[in-house]
Design a protein around this motif. Sequence first.
Motif, PDB file in Angstrom:
ATOM      1  N   HIS A 131      25.915  38.608 -12.275  1.00 13.11           N
ATOM      2  CA  HIS A 131      25.366  38.100 -11.014  1.00 13.11           C
ATOM      3  C   HIS A 131      26.211  38.646  -9.879  1.00 13.11           C
ATOM      4  O   HIS A 131      27.256  39.242 -10.107  1.00 13.11           O
ATOM      5  N   GLU A 132      25.782  38.408  -8.656  1.00 13.26           N
ATOM      6  CA  GLU A 132      26.566  38.898  -7.523  1.00 13.26           C
ATOM      7  C   GLU A 132      27.915  38.219  -7.482  1.00 13.26           C
ATOM      8  O   GLU A 132      28.086  37.131  -7.975  1.00 13.26           O
ATOM      9  N   SER A 133      28.893  38.874  -6.885  1.00 14.04           N
ATOM     10  CA  SER A 133      30.241  38.317  -6.839  1.00 14.04           C
ATOM     11  C   SER A 133      30.320  37.196  -5.817  1.00 14.04           C
ATOM     12  O   SER A 133      29.458  37.054  -4.962  1.00 14.04           O
ATOM     13  N   ALA A 134      31.394  36.427  -5.921  1.00 12.07           N
ATOM     14  CA  ALA A 134      31.608  35.345  -4.957  1.00 12.07           C
ATOM     15  C   ALA A 134      31.777  35.917  -3.562  1.00 12.07           C
ATOM     16  O   ALA A 134      31.425  35.290  -2.575  1.00 12.07           O
ATOM     17  N   THR A 135      32.332  37.120  -3.476  1.00  7.86           N
ATOM     18  CA  THR A 135      32.516  37.724  -2.157  1.00  7.86           C
ATOM     19  C   THR A 135      31.171  37.908  -1.481  1.00  7.86           C
ATOM     20  O   THR A 135      30.967  37.543  -0.338  1.00  7.86           O
ATOM     21  N   SER A 136      30.204  38.480  -2.223  1.00  7.45           N
ATOM     22  CA  SER A 136      28.898  38.666  -1.594  1.00  7.45           C
ATOM     23  C   SER A 136      28.262  37.344  -1.255  1.00  7.45           C
ATOM     24  O   SER A 136      27.611  37.198  -0.249  1.00  7.45           O
ATOM     25  N   ALA A 137      28.489  36.366  -2.131  1.00  3.65           N
ATOM     26  CA  ALA A 137      27.917  35.041  -1.861  1.00  3.65           C
ATOM     27  C   ALA A 137      28.499  34.453  -0.594  1.00  3.65           C
ATOM     28  O   ALA A 137      27.857  33.677   0.098  1.00  3.65           O
ATOM     29  N   ALA A 138      29.746  34.807  -0.297  1.00  5.54           N
ATOM     30  CA  ALA A 138      30.429  34.196   0.831  1.00  5.54           C
ATOM     31  C   ALA A 138      30.089  34.854   2.156  1.00  5.54           C
ATOM     32  O   ALA A 138      30.451  34.349   3.201  1.00  5.54           O
ATOM     33  N   VAL A 139      29.426  35.975   2.121  1.00  7.57           N
ATOM     34  CA  VAL A 139      29.165  36.674   3.375  1.00  7.57           C
ATOM     35  C   VAL A 139      27.795  36.265   3.889  1.00  7.57           C
ATOM     36  O   VAL A 139      26.783  36.583   3.291  1.00  7.57           O
ATOM     37  N   GLY A 140      27.773  35.536   4.967  1.00  4.65           N
ATOM     38  CA  GLY A 140      26.525  35.119   5.577  1.00  4.65           C
ATOM     39  C   GLY A 140      26.420  35.721   6.959  1.00  4.65           C
ATOM     40  O   GLY A 140      27.229  36.552   7.358  1.00  4.65           O
ATOM     41  N   ALA A 141      25.434  35.283   7.703  1.00  6.36           N
ATOM     42  CA  ALA A 141      25.243  35.810   9.053  1.00  6.36           C
ATOM     43  C   ALA A 141      26.490  35.618   9.884  1.00  6.36           C
ATOM     44  O   ALA A 141      26.857  36.464  10.686  1.00  6.36           O
ATOM     45  N   LYS A 142      27.170  34.462   9.670  1.00  4.96           N
ATOM     46  CA  LYS A 142      28.380  34.207  10.457  1.00  4.96           C
ATOM     47  C   LYS A 142      29.631  34.515   9.658  1.00  4.96           C
ATOM     48  O   LYS A 142      30.730  34.316  10.125  1.00  4.96           O
ATOM     49  N   GLY A 143      29.457  34.934   8.409  1.00  8.53           N
ATOM     50  CA  GLY A 143      30.603  35.080   7.531  1.00  8.53           C
ATOM     51  C   GLY A 143      31.474  36.275   7.863  1.00  8.53           C
ATOM     52  O   GLY A 143      31.071  37.206   8.550  1.00  8.53           O
ATOM     53  N   ARG A 144      32.700  36.222   7.325  1.00  9.97           N
ATOM     54  CA  ARG A 144      33.614  37.345   7.494  1.00  9.97           C
ATOM     55  C   ARG A 144      33.691  38.044   6.158  1.00  9.97           C
ATOM     56  O   ARG A 144      34.157  37.493   5.179  1.00  9.97           O
ATOM     57  N   PRO A 145      33.195  39.329   6.074  1.00 12.29           N
ATOM     58  CA  PRO A 145      33.216  40.000   4.781  1.00 12.29           C
ATOM     59  C   PRO A 145      34.662  40.190   4.309  1.00 12.29           C
ATOM     60  O   PRO A 145      35.559  40.383   5.103  1.00 12.29           O
ATOM     61  N   SER A 146      34.843  40.111   3.008  1.00 13.65           N
ATOM     62  CA  SER A 146      36.135  40.475   2.442  1.00 13.65           C
ATOM     63  C   SER A 146      35.865  41.093   1.098  1.00 13.65           C
ATOM     64  O   SER A 146      34.808  40.885   0.507  1.00 13.65           O
ATOM     65  N   LYS A 147      36.787  41.873   0.614  1.00 10.43           N
ATOM     66  CA  LYS A 147      36.562  42.447  -0.707  1.00 10.43           C
ATOM     67  C   LYS A 147      37.622  41.928  -1.655  1.00 10.43           C
ATOM     68  O   LYS A 147      38.716  41.549  -1.222  1.00 10.43           O
ATOM     69  N   PRO A 148      37.322  41.889  -2.949  1.00  6.62           N
ATOM     70  CA  PRO A 148      38.306  41.393  -3.899  1.00  6.62           C
ATOM     71  C   PRO A 148      39.624  42.155  -3.787  1.00  6.62           C
ATOM     72  O   PRO A 148      39.657  43.342  -3.466  1.00  6.62           O
ATOM     73  N   VAL A 149      40.701  41.433  -4.034  1.00  2.84           N
ATOM     74  CA  VAL A 149      42.044  42.001  -3.910  1.00  2.84           C
ATOM     75  C   VAL A 149      42.537  42.406  -5.293  1.00  2.84           C
ATOM     76  O   VAL A 149      42.523  41.600  -6.225  1.00  2.84           O
ATOM     77  N   SER A 150      42.962  43.638  -5.423  1.00  2.00           N
ATOM     78  CA  SER A 150      43.504  44.110  -6.702  1.00  2.00           C
ATOM     79  C   SER A 150      44.966  43.701  -6.819  1.00  2.00           C
ATOM     80  O   SER A 150      45.744  43.856  -5.872  1.00  2.00           O
ATOM     81  N   ILE A 151      45.339  43.196  -7.981  1.00  2.91           N
ATOM     82  CA  ILE A 151      46.717  42.778  -8.229  1.00  2.91           C
ATOM     83  C   ILE A 151      47.217  43.447  -9.499  1.00  2.91           C
ATOM     84  O   ILE A 151      46.525  43.468 -10.524  1.00  2.91           O
ATOM     85  N   LYS A 152      48.406  44.032  -9.402  1.00  2.95           N
ATOM     86  CA  LYS A 152      49.081  44.583 -10.586  1.00  2.95           C
ATOM     87  C   LYS A 152      50.418  43.878 -10.707  1.00  2.95           C
ATOM     88  O   LYS A 152      51.204  43.868  -9.766  1.00  2.95           O
ATOM     89  N   SER A 153      50.636  43.261 -11.862  1.00  2.00           N
ATOM     90  CA  SER A 153      51.855  42.495 -12.046  1.00  2.00           C
ATOM     91  C   SER A 153      52.384  42.729 -13.449  1.00  2.00           C
ATOM     92  O   SER A 153      51.614  42.706 -14.417  1.00  2.00           O
ATOM     93  N   ASP A 154      53.694  42.949 -13.564  1.00  2.47           N
ATOM     94  CA  ASP A 154      54.301  43.133 -14.885  1.00  2.47           C
ATOM     95  C   ASP A 154      54.087  41.897 -15.742  1.00  2.47           C
ATOM     96  O   ASP A 154      53.867  41.983 -16.951  1.00  2.47           O
ATOM     97  N   GLU A 155      54.145  40.735 -15.084  1.00  2.09           N
ATOM     98  CA  GLU A 155      54.060  39.483 -15.833  1.00  2.09           C
ATOM     99  C   GLU A 155      52.618  39.056 -16.078  1.00  2.09           C
ATOM    100  O   GLU A 155      52.261  38.602 -17.154  1.00  2.09           O
ATOM    101  N   LEU A 156      51.761  39.211 -15.032  1.00  2.00           N
ATOM    102  CA  LEU A 156      50.400  38.685 -15.121  1.00  2.00           C
ATOM    103  C   LEU A 156      49.372  39.716 -15.568  1.00  2.00           C
ATOM    104  O   LEU A 156      48.278  39.355 -15.993  1.00  2.00           O
ATOM    105  N   GLY A 157      49.672  41.003 -15.417  1.00  2.00           N
ATOM    106  CA  GLY A 157      48.714  42.034 -15.764  1.00  2.00           C
ATOM    107  C   GLY A 157      47.990  42.563 -14.543  1.00  2.00           C
ATOM    108  O   GLY A 157      48.457  42.442 -13.406  1.00  2.00           O
ATOM    109  N   GLU A 158      46.833  43.152 -14.780  1.00  2.00           N
ATOM    110  CA  GLU A 158      46.062  43.798 -13.708  1.00  2.00           C
ATOM    111  C   GLU A 158      44.695  43.125 -13.616  1.00  2.00           C
ATOM    112  O   GLU A 158      43.996  42.957 -14.613  1.00  2.00           O
ATOM    113  N   PHE A 159      44.311  42.714 -12.401  1.00  2.00           N
ATOM    114  CA  PHE A 159      43.033  42.033 -12.223  1.00  2.00           C
ATOM    115  C   PHE A 159      42.688  42.002 -10.736  1.00  2.00           C
ATOM    116  O   PHE A 159      43.475  42.434  -9.888  1.00  2.00           O
TER     117      PHE A 159
END
Length: 945
Positions: A439-467
């Motif tokens: 399904h569409e991502s939460a980011t797309s769901a969050a962007v409305g006529a008044k919404g502020r677009p944002s894109k998912p943030v990439s994280i790379k961490s030795d402890e947590l991994g990559e996501f």
Amino acid sequence: MSKGNNANSSLNSFGARDSLKVGDKSYEIYRLDAVKGTEKLPYSLKVLAENLLRTEDGANITKDHIEAIANWDPDAEPSVEIQFTPARVIMQDFTGVPCIVDLATMREAIGDLGGDPDKVNPLAPADLVIDHSVIADLFGRADAFERNVEIEYERNGERYQFLRWGQGAFNDFKVVPPGTGIVHQVNIEYLARVVWERDGVAYPDTAVGTDSHTTMQNGLGVLGWGVGGIEAEAAMLGQPVSMLIPRVVGFKLTGERRPGVTATDVVLTVTEMLRKHGVVGKFVEFYGDGVAEVPLANRATLGNMSPEFGSTAAIFPIDDVTIDYMRMTGRSEEQLALVEAYAKEQGMWHDPEREPKYSEYIELDLSDVVPSIAGPKRPQDRIALDEAKEAFRRDIHNYVDEHQPTQYTKLDDAVDDTFPASDPVRNIEYADNGTLHDHESATSAAVGAKGRPSKPVSIKSDELGEFELDHGAVVIAAITSCTNTSNPEVMLGAALLAKNAVEKGLATKPWVKTTMAPGSQVVTDYYDKAGLWPYLEKLGFYLVGYGCTTCIGNSGPLPEEISKAVNDADLSVTAVLSGNRNFEGRINPDVKMNYLASPPLVIAYALAGTMDFDFEKDCLGTDKDGNQIFLKDIWPTQKDIDNTIAEAINTEMFTKNYADVFKGDERWRNLPTPSGNTFEWADDSTYVRKPPYFDGMPAEPEPVTDIKGARVLALLGDSVTTDHISPAGAIKPGTPAAEYLESNGVERKDYNSYGSRRGNHEVMIRGTFANIRLRNQLLDDVSGGYTRDFTNGGEQAFIYDAAQNYAAQGIPLVVLGGKEYGSGSSRDWAAKGTSLLGVRAVITESFERIHRSNLIGMGVIPLQFPEGESAASLKLDGTETFDISGIEALNDGKTPKTVHVTATKEDGSKVEFDAVVRIDTPGEADYYRNGGILQYVLRNMLKTQ
């Protein structure tokens, strides 16, 4: 005044004193059937009626009061004020510290007056459970519990030393050390007796507590609720708590829950229903055939949520389920026999065939309840689980649109002001998505006529991994709080779900902070016996502590990478917790959206990793054969849960864990603790200091005096709450409290909160009337803790600094207010701080009842403008000098109906009026004549030595 729970204090006007033989033991009781009309009362009012019969003193508790409750009109609006004398008091560590500070100070004061300090003890039994201070700093590792407890001791050593001294110094005062359990769970599993026996008298167990969720005991048939510190101290010192005879809402339960529906789902449904119905200030009482089908743990869960409904209490009568639970938790057979015999003798045993009259009626067929969550910011905002994804997408617009500062939501909490309505919170909150589905991502769901677009943030961490992190990401999944975390059905349900998930090869998402904080050590025992801990730990749900943790905001920090991403990208991430409160800003400063859910659903959301998830349609992952796994594939059956409960829980677990409950672990026992009957105050302590209530106090009260030449400290409008008055939340740099701490060598990082420093009056006075949203009309367009200082030409100054200048010149102070002054939570420091600032009188259009009583308890006289008048109508602007005459009439043993107020303006003109004296009972008049409730009790103790 009432002499507490001593039966001999009763005038016994109705000849109700009698005996009850149980086995080979005889108890004195006060028979309800001695008073005509009590037989038709709801269970909760029978408890109050017995209380009045047993404590009748002819002054504060009279024959008329007893008849008023016997002749209770279910349809009438509450108007009759009564004095309720609880059997005992229960406290948590944040709110309990000032009570014990005051008791310790009384010991010194009575010694100074020639009395015996050893005789100063609670007159009603008091228990304090240290459960509010543990923070889930570490999580997801085997040593999380040990390390979190170590850090807790490092942060709170001073307070703990003081409480440990109190445990040894006072009779009838016990402390349950840190790392034991949550106050309300310890209460129902061990402390509560249901029927109390003292000095040969048997009577219903009742308790007030310094935490709003004291109502958890209502599930056991124990009446009581959360109160402020002054009421708790009064009760501890044998004084009654003032209240109106309430309306009682009968809540009929019918039917049975469907498979897959938990106690949490029932509670969230009931919360929604009762909030819509309107039960503020009322008792809720459960009745009907369905009551017998509700296990005790589920009853306790319902009672616990009473503050979220808004009711004073939410109680179940005593029945076989009560007795079975008491037997399971290790109460003696003698106690069980007393409870059953007493309840049946007094007409307090639940009989579905005899339905009492109620003020209002509401009904729930348990088969109508569906799996639910509540959020994103209020416990009453229930969402059916199958609509949760749609609701999230609808709500996310409110969190990613324009940058509006988020405010703390007002708490309906009698005592927990750790996270108050008053303080702003950063406009940051977590959102987290992670795996995107088809399904569409939460980011797309969050962007409305008044919404502020944002894109998912990439994280790379030795402890947590990559996501990738996105709006809606679940960054906290916490099994926490008193409401659910000792309910075997939901706790074992969660563990079995974890087992099924692990066996299917599922894992929680790496960005989720997973924590397990049971309400009782018994949970650990039954997890061990059932062999379920390894599965929970495999999903990251390691034990982090036995305490409130996430539900009161002690969630601890998010991993640095997560927090940075959330803040840098202004993501709206979420928390899912099994608690009772999800107000904005409460759970974690990085998280904007908070959802309440059952423990099994907390684990389910940790597996999903996002609120943008439909558990019916979206799969949680695949098994080793590539088959999609849905929630229904891992949800345990009711039969599995019931079998595990039967096999894994036994009475020995309770008797073992509570055998030495007050002893504590090695850390507690090795705390360097002062000895002796009086406390050795440390001059350099910034947490615990001796308050000045008894400084220079004579053995006999000095005559009360009229007020001359008083200045106005604050001119306030309508609906000023105790949140506006009382110190709460973080201590801000540059304020008088911060300056005091810095002058005592405390660095900014160690300021801590007002809640943690409640035992230091110097900090608390400086935070009184310091709320940033307080509007003092002495100043134009200024909010916060400021006033005009007329010792300094009327210049703007901090309220505390001005009060000090007035005190130096011997000038008394008054506060002027509007309607409903002191509404909201009954915070003790709203009255204590007012008094210590030098305020002698508060004149308003109307008062909230408990704050009015608390002011008297601190020696401040509450006055009301004449009917229909106000500061504005009398053209008072706060620059006047006030003289109040007629107060001295109290010295003759009578309370005047009015006193005369003369306000002299700067040009010499005068405004005069007769103010109504709101000292409403003989007991309150005694308190005021003595300068306050503590002084009154102290002098009485001195006389009886």
